[in-house]
Design a protein around this motif. Structure first.
Motif, PDB file in Angstrom:
ATOM      1  N   GLN A  25       0.829  -1.198   0.000  1.00  0.00           N
ATOM      2  CA  GLN A  25       0.000   0.000   0.000  1.00  0.00           C
ATOM      3  C   GLN A  25       0.866   1.252   0.000  1.00  0.00           C
ATOM      4  O   GLN A  25       0.570   2.226  -0.695  1.00  0.00           O
ATOM      5  CB  GLN A  25      -0.937   0.003   1.204  1.00  0.00           C
ATOM      6  CG  GLN A  25      -2.012  -1.060   1.145  1.00  0.00           C
ATOM      7  CD  GLN A  25      -2.735  -1.223   2.466  1.00  0.00           C
ATOM      8  OE1 GLN A  25      -2.364  -0.631   3.469  1.00  0.00           O
ATOM      9  NE2 GLN A  25      -3.778  -2.057   2.463  1.00  0.00           N
ATOM     10  N   GLU A  26       1.941   1.229   0.781  1.00  0.00           N
ATOM     11  CA  GLU A  26       2.853   2.378   0.832  1.00  0.00           C
ATOM     12  C   GLU A  26       3.532   2.582  -0.514  1.00  0.00           C
ATOM     13  O   GLU A  26       3.672   3.716  -0.987  1.00  0.00           O
ATOM     14  CB  GLU A  26       3.899   2.153   1.929  1.00  0.00           C
ATOM     15  CG  GLU A  26       4.880   3.289   2.089  1.00  0.00           C
ATOM     16  CD  GLU A  26       4.242   4.544   2.659  1.00  0.00           C
ATOM     17  OE1 GLU A  26       4.864   5.615   2.514  1.00  0.00           O
ATOM     18  OE2 GLU A  26       3.144   4.478   3.231  1.00  0.00           O
ATOM     19  N   ALA A  27       3.942   1.500  -1.174  1.00  0.00           N
ATOM     20  CA  ALA A  27       4.582   1.614  -2.486  1.00  0.00           C
ATOM     21  C   ALA A  27       3.600   2.180  -3.511  1.00  0.00           C
ATOM     22  O   ALA A  27       3.970   3.018  -4.342  1.00  0.00           O
ATOM     23  CB  ALA A  27       5.096   0.248  -2.941  1.00  0.00           C
ATOM     24  N   ALA A  28       2.339   1.757  -3.455  1.00  0.00           N
ATOM     25  CA  ALA A  28       1.331   2.283  -4.382  1.00  0.00           C
ATOM     26  C   ALA A  28       1.096   3.766  -4.131  1.00  0.00           C
ATOM     27  O   ALA A  28       0.950   4.556  -5.078  1.00  0.00           O
ATOM     28  CB  ALA A  28       0.035   1.497  -4.240  1.00  0.00           C
ATOM     29  N   ARG A  29       1.061   4.171  -2.861  1.00  0.00           N
ATOM     30  CA  ARG A  29       0.866   5.587  -2.528  1.00  0.00           C
ATOM     31  C   ARG A  29       2.027   6.433  -3.041  1.00  0.00           C
ATOM     32  O   ARG A  29       1.825   7.481  -3.651  1.00  0.00           O
ATOM     33  CB  ARG A  29       0.726   5.762  -1.012  1.00  0.00           C
ATOM     34  CG  ARG A  29       0.422   7.212  -0.606  1.00  0.00           C
ATOM     35  CD  ARG A  29       0.462   7.387   0.900  1.00  0.00           C
ATOM     36  NE  ARG A  29       1.766   7.111   1.465  1.00  0.00           N
ATOM     37  CZ  ARG A  29       2.803   7.956   1.427  1.00  0.00           C
ATOM     38  NH1 ARG A  29       2.706   9.097   0.819  1.00  0.00           N
ATOM     39  NH2 ARG A  29       3.949   7.626   1.991  1.00  0.00           N
ATOM     40  N   VAL A  30       3.246   5.960  -2.837  1.00  0.00           N
ATOM     41  CA  VAL A  30       4.424   6.696  -3.307  1.00  0.00           C
ATOM     42  C   VAL A  30       4.416   6.780  -4.826  1.00  0.00           C
ATOM     43  O   VAL A  30       4.712   7.831  -5.404  1.00  0.00           O
ATOM     44  CB  VAL A  30       5.719   6.033  -2.785  1.00  0.00           C
ATOM     45  CG1 VAL A  30       6.948   6.591  -3.462  1.00  0.00           C
ATOM     46  CG2 VAL A  30       5.819   6.190  -1.286  1.00  0.00           C
ATOM     47  N   ARG A  31       4.036   5.679  -5.501  1.00  0.00           N
ATOM     48  CA  ARG A  31       3.964   5.680  -6.961  1.00  0.00           C
ATOM     49  C   ARG A  31       2.948   6.709  -7.456  1.00  0.00           C
ATOM     50  O   ARG A  31       3.203   7.448  -8.407  1.00  0.00           O
ATOM     51  CB  ARG A  31       3.586   4.274  -7.441  1.00  0.00           C
ATOM     52  CG  ARG A  31       4.396   3.820  -8.622  1.00  0.00           C
ATOM     53  CD  ARG A  31       4.051   2.389  -9.046  1.00  0.00           C
ATOM     54  NE  ARG A  31       4.505   1.404  -8.059  1.00  0.00           N
ATOM     55  CZ  ARG A  31       3.713   0.607  -7.374  1.00  0.00           C
ATOM     56  NH1 ARG A  31       2.422   0.624  -7.547  1.00  0.00           N
ATOM     57  NH2 ARG A  31       4.215  -0.246  -6.509  1.00  0.00           N
ATOM     58  N   ARG A  32       1.778   6.769  -6.784  1.00  0.00           N
ATOM     59  CA  ARG A  32       0.763   7.750  -7.173  1.00  0.00           C
ATOM     60  C   ARG A  32       1.262   9.173  -6.972  1.00  0.00           C
ATOM     61  O   ARG A  32       1.049  10.042  -7.811  1.00  0.00           O
ATOM     62  CB  ARG A  32      -0.528   7.532  -6.365  1.00  0.00           C
ATOM     63  CG  ARG A  32      -1.347   6.358  -6.832  1.00  0.00           C
ATOM     64  CD  ARG A  32      -2.724   6.354  -6.195  1.00  0.00           C
ATOM     65  NE  ARG A  32      -2.691   6.395  -4.734  1.00  0.00           N
ATOM     66  CZ  ARG A  32      -2.647   5.329  -3.943  1.00  0.00           C
ATOM     67  NH1 ARG A  32      -2.634   4.126  -4.476  1.00  0.00           N
ATOM     68  NH2 ARG A  32      -2.633   5.466  -2.634  1.00  0.00           N
ATOM     69  N   GLU A  33       1.954   9.423  -5.847  1.00  0.00           N
ATOM     70  CA  GLU A  33       2.493  10.766  -5.590  1.00  0.00           C
ATOM     71  C   GLU A  33       3.543  11.148  -6.627  1.00  0.00           C
ATOM     72  O   GLU A  33       3.565  12.282  -7.110  1.00  0.00           O
ATOM     73  CB  GLU A  33       3.095  10.836  -4.188  1.00  0.00           C
ATOM     74  CG  GLU A  33       2.068  10.830  -3.085  1.00  0.00           C
ATOM     75  CD  GLU A  33       2.711  10.848  -1.714  1.00  0.00           C
ATOM     76  OE1 GLU A  33       3.953  10.962  -1.614  1.00  0.00           O
ATOM     77  OE2 GLU A  33       1.963  10.743  -0.722  1.00  0.00           O
TER      78      GLU A  33
END
Length: 100
Positions: free
Chosen positions: A75-83
């Motif tokens: 989830q953290e990796a997906a959030r960073v990717r979106r940012e």
């Protein structure tokens, strides 16, 4: 230190004992690594996505600590990717629709 200089200047002496020790160590380490690989426990598998209609967070709550850590890090990796996509202008809004 003189022995090292002597040995480097005249390496023609062959000691079979050193050769046998090196071969024995090589065989021992090879067999040890093979045994370790065979006996190594498999890591528990973590499912990706949701389970029975639950969200990732809810699916992670009922599972092992390792699965919860993996779900959190995904989830953290997906959030960073979106940012990062948003910062660089590569998000869904920049393309005028959903991401591919």
């Amino acid at each position: 230190m003189d022995w090292l200089v002597d040995w480097l200047s005249d390496p023609s002496e062959f000691d079979p004992f050193v050769f046998v020790v090196l071969v024995a160590l090589t065989v021992l380490l090879t067999l040890g690594s093979i045994v370790w690989l065979v006996l190594e426990r498999e890591e528990p598998s973590t499912r990706r996505g949701s389970r029975h209609g639950m969200s990732d967070g809810a699916a992670a709550e009922g599972s092992s600590p390792l699965a919860r850590i993996a779900a959190r890090s995904e989830q953290e990796a997906a959030r960073v990717r979106r940012e990062m996509d948003a910062d660089s202008g590569r998000g869904a809004d920049a393309r005028g629709g959903a991401r591919r």
